[in-house]
Design a protein around this motif. Structure first.
Motif, PDB file in Angstrom:
ATOM      1  N   PRO A   1       2.967  -8.664  -1.956  1.00  0.00           N
ATOM      2  CA  PRO A   1       2.117  -9.798  -1.575  1.00  0.00           C
ATOM      3  C   PRO A   1       2.610 -10.514  -0.322  1.00  0.00           C
ATOM      4  N   THR A   2       3.929 -10.673  -0.209  1.00  0.00           N
ATOM      5  CA  THR A   2       4.480 -11.372   0.954  1.00  0.00           C
ATOM      6  C   THR A   2       4.301 -10.540   2.211  1.00  0.00           C
ATOM      7  N   VAL A   3       4.521  -9.228   2.105  1.00  0.00           N
ATOM      8  CA  VAL A   3       4.339  -8.348   3.259  1.00  0.00           C
ATOM      9  C   VAL A   3       2.888  -8.382   3.734  1.00  0.00           C
ATOM     10  N   VAL A   4       1.948  -8.337   2.808  1.00  0.00           N
ATOM     11  CA  VAL A   4       0.531  -8.397   3.174  1.00  0.00           C
ATOM     12  C   VAL A   4       0.212  -9.722   3.865  1.00  0.00           C
ATOM     13  N   LEU A   5       0.726 -10.819   3.319  1.00  0.00           N
ATOM     14  CA  LEU A   5       0.474 -12.135   3.903  1.00  0.00           C
ATOM     15  C   LEU A   5       1.006 -12.206   5.329  1.00  0.00           C
ATOM     16  N   PHE A   6       2.259 -11.778   5.536  1.00  0.00           N
ATOM     17  CA  PHE A   6       2.844 -11.829   6.877  1.00  0.00           C
ATOM     18  C   PHE A   6       2.130 -10.883   7.828  1.00  0.00           C
ATOM     19  N   ALA A   7       1.710  -9.730   7.335  1.00  0.00           N
ATOM     20  CA  ALA A   7       0.985  -8.779   8.179  1.00  0.00           C
ATOM     21  C   ALA A   7      -0.315  -9.385   8.689  1.00  0.00           C
TER      22      ALA A   7
ATOM     23  N   VAL B   1      -1.338  -1.632  10.334  1.00  0.00           N
ATOM     24  CA  VAL B   1      -1.087  -0.203  10.104  1.00  0.00           C
ATOM     25  C   VAL B   1       0.365   0.074   9.737  1.00  0.00           C
ATOM     26  N   GLY B   2       1.318  -0.554  10.434  1.00  0.00           N
ATOM     27  CA  GLY B   2       2.733  -0.289  10.173  1.00  0.00           C
ATOM     28  C   GLY B   2       3.159  -0.599   8.752  1.00  0.00           C
ATOM     29  N   PRO B   3       2.986  -1.835   8.288  1.00  0.00           N
ATOM     30  CA  PRO B   3       3.328  -2.150   6.899  1.00  0.00           C
ATOM     31  C   PRO B   3       2.501  -1.357   5.897  1.00  0.00           C
ATOM     32  N   GLY B   4       1.231  -1.090   6.231  1.00  0.00           N
ATOM     33  CA  GLY B   4       0.382  -0.332   5.314  1.00  0.00           C
ATOM     34  C   GLY B   4       0.895   1.086   5.108  1.00  0.00           C
ATOM     35  N   LEU B   5       1.201   1.771   6.207  1.00  0.00           N
ATOM     36  CA  LEU B   5       1.726   3.131   6.106  1.00  0.00           C
ATOM     37  C   LEU B   5       3.072   3.154   5.386  1.00  0.00           C
ATOM     38  N   THR B   6       3.904   2.167   5.684  1.00  0.00           N
ATOM     39  CA  THR B   6       5.222   2.106   5.043  1.00  0.00           C
ATOM     40  C   THR B   6       5.090   1.913   3.541  1.00  0.00           C
ATOM     41  N   GLY B   7       4.199   1.013   3.123  1.00  0.00           N
ATOM     42  CA  GLY B   7       3.997   0.779   1.698  1.00  0.00           C
ATOM     43  C   GLY B   7       3.491   2.014   0.982  1.00  0.00           C
TER      44      GLY B   7
ATOM     45  N   HIS C   1      10.660  -2.448  -1.000  1.00  0.00           N
ATOM     46  CA  HIS C   1      10.894  -3.820  -0.543  1.00  0.00           C
ATOM     47  C   HIS C   1      11.595  -3.836   0.823  1.00  0.00           C
ATOM     48  N   THR C   2      12.621  -2.989   0.962  1.00  0.00           N
ATOM     49  CA  THR C   2      13.327  -2.928   2.237  1.00  0.00           C
ATOM     50  C   THR C   2      12.407  -2.431   3.336  1.00  0.00           C
ATOM     51  N   GLY C   3      11.640  -1.385   3.035  1.00  0.00           N
ATOM     52  CA  GLY C   3      10.704  -0.860   4.018  1.00  0.00           C
ATOM     53  C   GLY C   3       9.678  -1.889   4.443  1.00  0.00           C
ATOM     54  N   GLY C   4       9.156  -2.655   3.490  1.00  0.00           N
ATOM     55  CA  GLY C   4       8.183  -3.685   3.821  1.00  0.00           C
ATOM     56  C   GLY C   4       8.758  -4.753   4.724  1.00  0.00           C
ATOM     57  N   ALA C   5       9.974  -5.190   4.419  1.00  0.00           N
ATOM     58  CA  ALA C   5      10.613  -6.220   5.241  1.00  0.00           C
ATOM     59  C   ALA C   5      10.860  -5.716   6.655  1.00  0.00           C
ATOM     60  N   VAL C   6      11.325  -4.473   6.772  1.00  0.00           N
ATOM     61  CA  VAL C   6      11.603  -3.912   8.097  1.00  0.00           C
ATOM     62  C   VAL C   6      10.313  -3.727   8.887  1.00  0.00           C
ATOM     63  N   SER C   7       9.245  -3.308   8.227  1.00  0.00           N
ATOM     64  CA  SER C   7       7.980  -3.111   8.935  1.00  0.00           C
ATOM     65  C   SER C   7       7.477  -4.420   9.542  1.00  0.00           C
ATOM     66  N   ILE C   8       7.666  -5.523   8.837  1.00  0.00           N
ATOM     67  CA  ILE C   8       7.296  -6.829   9.394  1.00  0.00           C
ATOM     68  C   ILE C   8       8.255  -7.219  10.512  1.00  0.00           C
TER      69      ILE C   8
ATOM     70  N   ALA D   1      12.328   4.842   6.783  1.00  0.00           N
ATOM     71  CA  ALA D   1      10.897   5.113   6.641  1.00  0.00           C
ATOM     72  C   ALA D   1      10.073   4.115   7.445  1.00  0.00           C
ATOM     73  N   ALA D   2      10.437   2.839   7.373  1.00  0.00           N
ATOM     74  CA  ALA D   2       9.701   1.803   8.105  1.00  0.00           C
ATOM     75  C   ALA D   2       9.843   1.977   9.607  1.00  0.00           C
ATOM     76  N   VAL D   3      11.043   2.307  10.060  1.00  0.00           N
ATOM     77  CA  VAL D   3      11.266   2.505  11.502  1.00  0.00           C
ATOM     78  C   VAL D   3      10.468   3.700  12.012  1.00  0.00           C
ATOM     79  N   ALA D   4      10.546   4.816  11.275  1.00  0.00           N
ATOM     80  CA  ALA D   4       9.839   6.022  11.704  1.00  0.00           C
ATOM     81  C   ALA D   4       8.336   5.803  11.743  1.00  0.00           C
ATOM     82  N   LEU D   5       7.797   5.198  10.699  1.00  0.00           N
ATOM     83  CA  LEU D   5       6.349   5.002  10.629  1.00  0.00           C
ATOM     84  C   LEU D   5       5.881   3.878  11.552  1.00  0.00           C
ATOM     85  N   GLY D   6       6.659   2.800  11.638  1.00  0.00           N
ATOM     86  CA  GLY D   6       6.273   1.681  12.488  1.00  0.00           C
ATOM     87  C   GLY D   6       6.281   2.045  13.967  1.00  0.00           C
TER      88      GLY D   6
END
Length: 224
Positions: A74-80, A101-107, A135-142, A198-203
């Motif tokens: 929920p927090t990742v979606v809100l910040f995105a 797209v970045g947080p979405g793909l990571t999630g 959780h880590t991936g979501g935070a990094v994507s943001i 994962a977040a870095v590669a996809l983002g």
């Protein structure tokens, strides 16, 4: 045709090193996924990381545990959505697309890959799948979106400072949430590294694609 002020490049000085960073993130992720596939025990790195987190003390550990909320869906979606709105306000359409797209793909990736890798922690159920840490991936994507926003707004025209900004922001977001997940016993340290990669590669991978597509659309039609 170069990007115009109304449609600035998403990566800017990061465009050249971005493919190397993506390749390195994919390589680290693949090595860890292969090493811990179907496993349920902590490795040496995980045990050492546990000792470091435990040594922080009760107060620091509690703060880290509270920080994991930043990586929750929920927090990742809100910040995105907030970052996408801010990017549109600043006329940075490419960044607005990446913010979604970045947080979405990571999630999606971290959710799908957990049962594929099959590493568990606690119980061997869907709730116990641990690698990679969502959780880590979501935070990094943001964090990556924030870093690219800073690189675009601040006078960071050289590659070195831009990479340093990207690394510092991603490490702050991912390191804080990752340490909190380890503190809670929800993930091993290597799970959080997997989520980070994962977040870095996809983002950054998505950022490269967005820039390339936008640049092609910005080119004038050939004269016939």
């Amino acid at each position: 045709m170069r990007p115009t002020p109304d449609d600035p490049s998403l990566l800017g000085p990061l465009r050249r090193p971005a493919p190397l960073i993506v390749a390195a993130a994919v390589a680290v992720f693949a090595v860890l996924a292969w090493a811990y596939r179907g496993d349920a025990a902590a490795g040496r790195i995980d045990r050492d990381a546990d000792a470091v987190v435990d040594a922080l003390g009760h107060r620091s550990g509690s703060l880290l545990a509270d920080a994991v909320t930043f990586g929750s869906p929920p927090t990742v979606v809100l910040f995105a959505l907030l970052l996408a709105g801010l990017a549109l306000y600043l006329r940075r359409r490419r960044l607005a697309v990446l913010a979604v797209v970045g947080p979405g793909l990571t999630g999606i990736a971290t959710t799908v890959l957990k049962p594929v890798v099959g590493r568990t922690i606690g119980t061997a159920t869907a709730d116990g799948y641990a690698f990679p840490s969502g959780h880590t991936g979501g935070a990094v994507s943001i964090g990556l979106v924030v870093a690219l926003l800073l690189v675009g707004l601040l006078p960071v025209a050289r590659t070195g400072p831009a990479v340093a900004t990207l690394a510092a922001t991603a490490l702050l977001a991912g390191g804080t949430v990752g340490a909190g997940m380890v503190r809670l016993g929800a993930h091993y340290a290597t799970d959080t590294v997997g989520g980070f990669c994962a977040a870095v590669a996809l983002g950054l991978g998505a950022a490269l694609v967005i820039d390339r597509v936008a640049d092609r659309r910005a080119r004038p039609a050939p004269v016939t």
